[in-house]
Design a protein around this motif. Sequence first.
Motif, PDB file in Angstrom:
ATOM      1  N   ASN A  38       0.808  -1.213   0.000  1.00  0.00           N
ATOM      2  CA  ASN A  38       0.000   0.000   0.000  1.00  0.00           C
ATOM      3  C   ASN A  38       0.849   1.273   0.000  1.00  0.00           C
ATOM      4  OD1 ASN A  38      -2.014   1.804   2.296  1.00  0.00           O
ATOM      5  ND2 ASN A  38      -2.677   1.275   0.240  1.00  0.00           N
ATOM      6  N   ALA A  39       2.160   1.121   0.157  1.00  0.00           N
ATOM      7  CA  ALA A  39       3.012   2.296   0.339  1.00  0.00           C
ATOM      8  C   ALA A  39       2.927   3.266  -0.825  1.00  0.00           C
ATOM      9  CB  ALA A  39       4.463   1.860   0.538  1.00  0.00           C
ATOM     10  N   GLN A  40       2.979   2.746  -2.046  1.00  0.00           N
ATOM     11  CA  GLN A  40       2.893   3.618  -3.216  1.00  0.00           C
ATOM     12  C   GLN A  40       1.542   4.318  -3.268  1.00  0.00           C
ATOM     13  OE1 GLN A  40       3.770   0.076  -5.451  1.00  0.00           O
ATOM     14  NE2 GLN A  40       5.292   1.206  -6.611  1.00  0.00           N
ATOM     15  N   LEU A  41       0.503   3.598  -2.857  1.00  0.00           N
ATOM     16  CA  LEU A  41      -0.840   4.187  -2.871  1.00  0.00           C
ATOM     17  C   LEU A  41      -0.944   5.302  -1.845  1.00  0.00           C
ATOM     18  CD1 LEU A  41      -2.901   0.882  -3.118  1.00  0.00           C
ATOM     19  CD2 LEU A  41      -2.388   2.483  -4.952  1.00  0.00           C
ATOM     20  N   ARG A  42      -0.280   5.099  -0.693  1.00  0.00           N
ATOM     21  CA  ARG A  42      -0.313   6.143   0.322  1.00  0.00           C
ATOM     22  C   ARG A  42       0.373   7.402  -0.186  1.00  0.00           C
ATOM     23  NH1 ARG A  42       3.092   4.706   5.120  1.00  0.00           N
ATOM     24  NH2 ARG A  42       1.724   2.917   5.248  1.00  0.00           N
ATOM     25  N   ALA A  43       1.518   7.213  -0.861  1.00  0.00           N
ATOM     26  CA  ALA A  43       2.201   8.367  -1.437  1.00  0.00           C
ATOM     27  C   ALA A  43       1.328   9.035  -2.495  1.00  0.00           C
ATOM     28  CB  ALA A  43       3.530   7.930  -2.050  1.00  0.00           C
ATOM     29  N   THR A  44       0.567   8.218  -3.234  1.00  0.00           N
ATOM     30  CA  THR A  44      -0.331   8.763  -4.265  1.00  0.00           C
ATOM     31  C   THR A  44      -1.440   9.580  -3.634  1.00  0.00           C
ATOM     32  OG1 THR A  44       0.113   6.912  -5.765  1.00  0.00           O
ATOM     33  CG2 THR A  44      -1.908   8.156  -6.143  1.00  0.00           C
ATOM     34  N   SER A  45      -2.097   9.033  -2.605  1.00  0.00           N
ATOM     35  CA  SER A  45      -3.215   9.746  -1.986  1.00  0.00           C
ATOM     36  C   SER A  45      -2.736  11.020  -1.296  1.00  0.00           C
ATOM     37  CB  SER A  45      -3.952   8.839  -0.990  1.00  0.00           C
ATOM     38  OG  SER A  45      -3.142   8.526   0.126  1.00  0.00           O
ATOM     39  N   LEU A  46      -1.552  10.956  -0.647  1.00  0.00           N
ATOM     40  CA  LEU A  46      -1.043  12.127   0.065  1.00  0.00           C
ATOM     41  C   LEU A  46      -0.486  13.183  -0.878  1.00  0.00           C
ATOM     42  CD1 LEU A  46       0.630  10.368   3.125  1.00  0.00           C
ATOM     43  CD2 LEU A  46      -1.413  11.793   3.159  1.00  0.00           C
ATOM     44  N   SER A 102      -4.947  17.507   5.416  1.00  0.00           N
ATOM     45  CA  SER A 102      -5.908  17.978   6.423  1.00  0.00           C
ATOM     46  C   SER A 102      -6.979  16.926   6.671  1.00  0.00           C
ATOM     47  CB  SER A 102      -6.536  19.303   5.983  1.00  0.00           C
ATOM     48  OG  SER A 102      -7.189  19.154   4.731  1.00  0.00           O
ATOM     49  N   GLY A 103      -7.406  16.240   5.601  1.00  0.00           N
ATOM     50  CA  GLY A 103      -8.385  15.167   5.781  1.00  0.00           C
ATOM     51  C   GLY A 103      -7.808  14.011   6.569  1.00  0.00           C
ATOM     52  N   THR A 104      -6.561  13.663   6.284  1.00  0.00           N
ATOM     53  CA  THR A 104      -5.889  12.579   7.004  1.00  0.00           C
ATOM     54  C   THR A 104      -5.810  12.880   8.495  1.00  0.00           C
ATOM     55  OG1 THR A 104      -4.560  11.904   5.094  1.00  0.00           O
ATOM     56  CG2 THR A 104      -3.693  11.356   7.265  1.00  0.00           C
ATOM     57  N   VAL A 105      -5.417  14.100   8.837  1.00  0.00           N
ATOM     58  CA  VAL A 105      -5.286  14.482  10.247  1.00  0.00           C
ATOM     59  C   VAL A 105      -6.647  14.411  10.937  1.00  0.00           C
ATOM     60  CG1 VAL A 105      -4.776  16.392  11.810  1.00  0.00           C
ATOM     61  CG2 VAL A 105      -3.220  15.875   9.918  1.00  0.00           C
ATOM     62  N   ALA A 106      -7.695  14.916  10.286  1.00  0.00           N
ATOM     63  CA  ALA A 106      -9.033  14.889  10.886  1.00  0.00           C
ATOM     64  C   ALA A 106      -9.505  13.452  11.106  1.00  0.00           C
ATOM     65  CB  ALA A 106     -10.020  15.645   9.991  1.00  0.00           C
ATOM     66  N   GLU A 107      -9.241  12.589  10.139  1.00  0.00           N
ATOM     67  CA  GLU A 107      -9.667  11.188  10.251  1.00  0.00           C
ATOM     68  C   GLU A 107      -8.905  10.460  11.351  1.00  0.00           C
ATOM     69  OE1 GLU A 107     -10.334  11.542   5.506  1.00  0.00           O
ATOM     70  OE2 GLU A 107      -8.837  10.107   6.243  1.00  0.00           O
ATOM     71  N   LEU A 108      -7.588  10.678  11.416  1.00  0.00           N
ATOM     72  CA  LEU A 108      -6.800  10.023  12.461  1.00  0.00           C
ATOM     73  C   LEU A 108      -7.115  10.593  13.841  1.00  0.00           C
ATOM     74  CD1 LEU A 108      -3.319   9.555  10.731  1.00  0.00           C
ATOM     75  CD2 LEU A 108      -5.195   7.915  10.976  1.00  0.00           C
ATOM     76  N   ARG A 109      -7.529  11.839  13.893  1.00  0.00           N
ATOM     77  CA  ARG A 109      -7.949  12.416  15.176  1.00  0.00           C
ATOM     78  C   ARG A 109      -9.182  11.684  15.714  1.00  0.00           C
ATOM     79  NH1 ARG A 109      -6.030  16.689  17.519  1.00  0.00           N
ATOM     80  NH2 ARG A 109      -5.080  17.536  15.615  1.00  0.00           N
ATOM     81  N   SER A 151     -11.563   6.827   2.845  1.00  0.00           N
ATOM     82  CA  SER A 151     -11.270   8.167   2.322  1.00  0.00           C
ATOM     83  C   SER A 151      -9.959   8.185   1.549  1.00  0.00           C
ATOM     84  CB  SER A 151     -11.207   9.180   3.469  1.00  0.00           C
ATOM     85  OG  SER A 151     -12.466   9.316   4.083  1.00  0.00           O
ATOM     86  N   ALA A 152      -8.931   7.511   2.087  1.00  0.00           N
ATOM     87  CA  ALA A 152      -7.647   7.429   1.392  1.00  0.00           C
ATOM     88  C   ALA A 152      -7.811   6.700   0.064  1.00  0.00           C
ATOM     89  CB  ALA A 152      -6.616   6.713   2.265  1.00  0.00           C
ATOM     90  N   ALA A 153      -8.628   5.643   0.069  1.00  0.00           N
ATOM     91  CA  ALA A 153      -8.859   4.875  -1.156  1.00  0.00           C
ATOM     92  C   ALA A 153      -9.529   5.732  -2.219  1.00  0.00           C
ATOM     93  CB  ALA A 153      -9.713   3.644  -0.848  1.00  0.00           C
ATOM     94  N   GLU A 154     -10.503   6.520  -1.829  1.00  0.00           N
ATOM     95  CA  GLU A 154     -11.215   7.362  -2.795  1.00  0.00           C
ATOM     96  C   GLU A 154     -10.255   8.303  -3.517  1.00  0.00           C
ATOM     97  OE1 GLU A 154     -14.305   9.372  -0.723  1.00  0.00           O
ATOM     98  OE2 GLU A 154     -15.510   7.553  -0.407  1.00  0.00           O
TER      99      GLU A 154
END
Length: 231
Positions: free
Chosen positions: A165-173, A180-187, A211-214
Amino acid sequence: MTKDMALRVVPRPMRKQVEEGLRDAIMTGRFAPGQHLPDRLLCELFGASRSVVREAVRLLEAEGLVTTYPNRGPFVSFLSPAEAEQVYEVRGVLEALAGEGFAQRASAGERAELRRVLEALAALPPRGADQAALLALKREFYEVLMRGCRNPLVARMFETIINRNAQLRATSLSDPGRLSGTVAELRRVVEAIEARDAAGAWQACRDHVRSAAEVALRILREHERAARATG
């Protein structure tokens, strides 16, 4: 154990150093999907022999990070949108299990550590954040989550899928508004954990992965359409 034995540093084998270095280069996007990985390039980059480089490549091929084509050599694997969707489905379940277990079993110190990593993520600039620092903090967040969930099987399975999933994470980020969405979701995840709300942590983790997948799937499909248009 004697004092001398306790202080002894055991060097890592060169093959392990090359394996970890190449994996990190792929996961952080230094080597992009579809990029050729010739022996000469890797030997020069890591200062290792061809046999050591080839062994490391074979190990990463088993993880799905590298694909070797006959008469062409190894390339960084490229995930299609369909494959990426499958990866996110598996990751969503494993991450939810870890969040639920963490809420139930993590120590107070581990909860504080997870909060600390979250606040470090929140302190990054919402746009233009250093990608390597961002990805390192995400890795740290999951390391704490997997340790505190007290389920070694989930942790081992997650380690395998998160490498894929690492490449996908770099893609989504890479999406300008994603941090900002990532921080809100992890909060939401951390707040559910701090409230010892196992069901809430499960759901917050699933929502984060969805959300990351979308975002990642949208970007991958855009790239796929562009490649077809120019092909």
